[in-house]
Design an enzyme around this catalytic site. Structure first.
Site, PDB file in Angstrom:
ATOM      1  N   LYS A 159     -55.811 -35.830-142.394  1.00  0.00           N
ATOM      2  CA  LYS A 159     -56.027 -36.526-141.127  1.00  0.00           C
ATOM      3  C   LYS A 159     -57.381 -37.236-141.160  1.00  0.00           C
ATOM      4  CE  LYS A 159     -55.740 -35.848-136.114  1.00  0.00           C
ATOM      5  NZ  LYS A 159     -55.374 -34.910-135.029  1.00  0.00           N
ATOM      6  N   SER A 218     -52.431 -37.010-131.764  1.00  0.00           N
ATOM      7  CA  SER A 218     -53.271 -37.847-132.599  1.00  0.00           C
ATOM      8  C   SER A 218     -52.974 -37.718-134.086  1.00  0.00           C
ATOM      9  CB  SER A 218     -54.748 -37.513-132.347  1.00  0.00           C
ATOM     10  OG  SER A 218     -55.036 -36.164-132.684  1.00  0.00           O
ATOM     11  N   SER A 264     -51.634 -32.588-130.180  1.00  0.00           N
ATOM     12  CA  SER A 264     -51.723 -33.532-131.294  1.00  0.00           C
ATOM     13  C   SER A 264     -51.042 -33.087-132.576  1.00  0.00           C
ATOM     14  CB  SER A 264     -53.196 -33.852-131.587  1.00  0.00           C
ATOM     15  OG  SER A 264     -53.750 -34.612-130.540  1.00  0.00           O
TER      16      SER A 264
END
Length: 478
Positions: free
Chosen positions: A80, A155, A179
């Site tokens: 990420k 996210s 997320s």
């Protein structure tokens, strides 16, 4: 047996260990897929394939020498883009960080790298991971593999889209208000928000805060558990981190027979749910009952959970991003800046009341899970929405005033302090994925995975691949 980009991580690792395929060949399988599909979904950013090929070659040399190898040895991976990996940019979707190349890795990346994974790049995120739709002014919008006009969530949207599109077999993520769960639901993959402390986060500007946690994503529960085993475990710098012994046992779960299942579409009316999502949720009672579970309509009483979340979230944003908001407010998206400025309007009394209320909510969760083994509820209140929007205009006719209004089903669970997993549950009439959220008592992460695995085995939903991308399929014999 033929390996392709949708083979499981465990199948890929078995082929690597038996030398039926090399790390370089496995990487080539994935880089071909990335070249074909990533321009459509825009899931992976900051790719460094030269470095990845060198790492794969070193992995093959290690295997040839008969040296000990880690549990992810030779497996392609992308982190990420809010997680620092030494030598790779961490941009976090912000113009402020376009030149940021950290020289050290954070804990989750250290653990995955030490386990032998081959890093290909990063997964796209919203600006500073704020919001559950992945777009930013640096890399653009990540789209849904099942319909590239729709959102992939966020996210950890780049991670979920990359998994759904077959670009990587495993991915890491993080979760404050959903997320790891919302994008998993949107992209027909599996995402776990672990019990806080299960996966310690370091560096960490607020190590006492239990709203934010990191965790694993995968295309199935077995692969997710593999990654969880790599990234979990205590770290002395995070005093709240859990040891393996702190986890509740698996309880010998085999199937769902006798499992005490509470189901709730909206936690006693706390949030609206669009009709296509509610329709799939409403099937869950009969699905669990048919598998032998004891099902009851019930939900914990947490009417103040959203207020607690919004208050403590604003405080955390101020801690993490307050200096940037003060120095360069014009370089932050308006909704993110507003989140930070909300903290300026909080008093010490507001924060104290929110922390006391959070403790009371978590006590209610413990009581609730003394009567039920799991809670089953929607992950997201809406289907994957138009990727051109920042957030949906309304949910079931109720206007959304900000980008948290369609995420209440996920953010309320955050406040409970419980592990929660999104597992593929069905598709809407137009073929858009919908996940189910299964929640267990704090610490019962492994038990939750066994329940999710048993649920996953009831039907082939998670094995349904995106038809729009099938022309980009590639495979290699092993």
């Amino acid at each position: 047996m033929t390996l392709d980009h949708y083979s499981t991580a465990r199948e890929m690792l078995t082929a690597l260990r038996s030398r039926d395929i090399s790390a370089r060949e496995l990487l080539a399988l994935h880089t071909d897929r990335i070249a074909q599909v990533n321009p459509t979904v825009n899931a992976l950013v900051s790719l460094d394939l030269d470095r990845a090929h060198a790492t794969a070659a070193a992995a093959d040399a290690q295997t040839a020498a008969g040296d000990p190898v880690g549990p992810l040895h030779g497996l392609p991976f992308a982190f990420k883009d809010t997680h620092d990996v030494a030598g790779f940019p961490t941009v976090a979707g912000s113009p402020l960080l376009v030149d940021n190349v950290p020289q050290t890795s954070e804990l989750i990346a250290e653990r995955v790298t030490a386990a032998g994974a081959v890093t290909v790049g990063k997964t796209n995120v919203p600006e500073f991971a704020a919001g559950s739709h992945t777009f930013n002014p640096v890399f653009g919008t990540t789209t849904n593999p099942y319909d590239p006009t729709r959102s992939a969530g966020g996210s950890s949207g780049g991670a979920a889209a990359a998994l759904g599109a077959g670009l990587i077999p495993l991915a890491d993520g993080s979760d404050m208000g959903g997320s790891l769960r919302n994008p998993a639901s949107f992209c027909n993959v599996v995402g776990l928000r672990p019990t806080p402390g299960r996966v310690p986060c370091w560096p960490n500007s607020a190590p006492w805060d239990a709203l934010v946690t990191q965790g694993p994503m995968a295309r199935n529960v077995d692969d997710l558990e593999l990654l969880l085993s790599v990234i979990s475990g205590p770290d002395a710098r995070i005093r709240s981190s859990l040891s393996a012994d702190a986890l509740a046992p698996r309880h010998g779960v085999a199937g769902l027979q006798g499992l005490r299942v509470a189901v709730s579409a909206d936690l006693n009316g706390l949030f609206p749910v669009d009709a296509p999502v509610r329709e799939i949720h409403d099937r869950q009672s009969s699905i669990f009952a048919a598998a032998g579970a004891v099902v009851a309509e019930d939900a914990p009483s947490i009417p103040d959970a959203e207020w607690v979340f919004r208050t403590l979230r604003a405080w955390r944003f101020k801690i993490d991003l307050g200096d940037r908001a003060d120095a360069t407010p014009e370089l932050l998206k308006p909704s993110l800046l507003d989140n930070i400025r909300q903290a300026d309007r909080l008093s010490a009394d507001d924060i104290a009341k929110a922390m006391v209320a959070q403790a009371e909510i978590q006590a209610r969760a413990v009581e609730f899970f003394s009567r039920h083994d799991v809670l089953v509820m929607p992950v997201s209140q809406v289907l994957p929405f138009d990727a051109e929007l920042e957030y949906p205009a309304a949910v079931d006719g109720r206007r959304c005033d900000d980008y948290l209004d369609w995420m209440t089903s996920a953010l309320t669970v955050t406040v409970l302090g419980c592990p929660a997993i999104s597992v593929p549950a069905g598709f809407s009439a137009e073929g858009l994925p919908v996940g189910v959220q299964i929640v267990a008592a704090p610490g019962n992460d492994l038990f939750l995975l066994d329940v999710a695995r048993a649920y996953e085995q009831l039907g082939p939903v998670g094995a349904v691949r995106p038809h729009l991308l099938e022309t980009a399929a590639a495979s290699i014999p092993s």
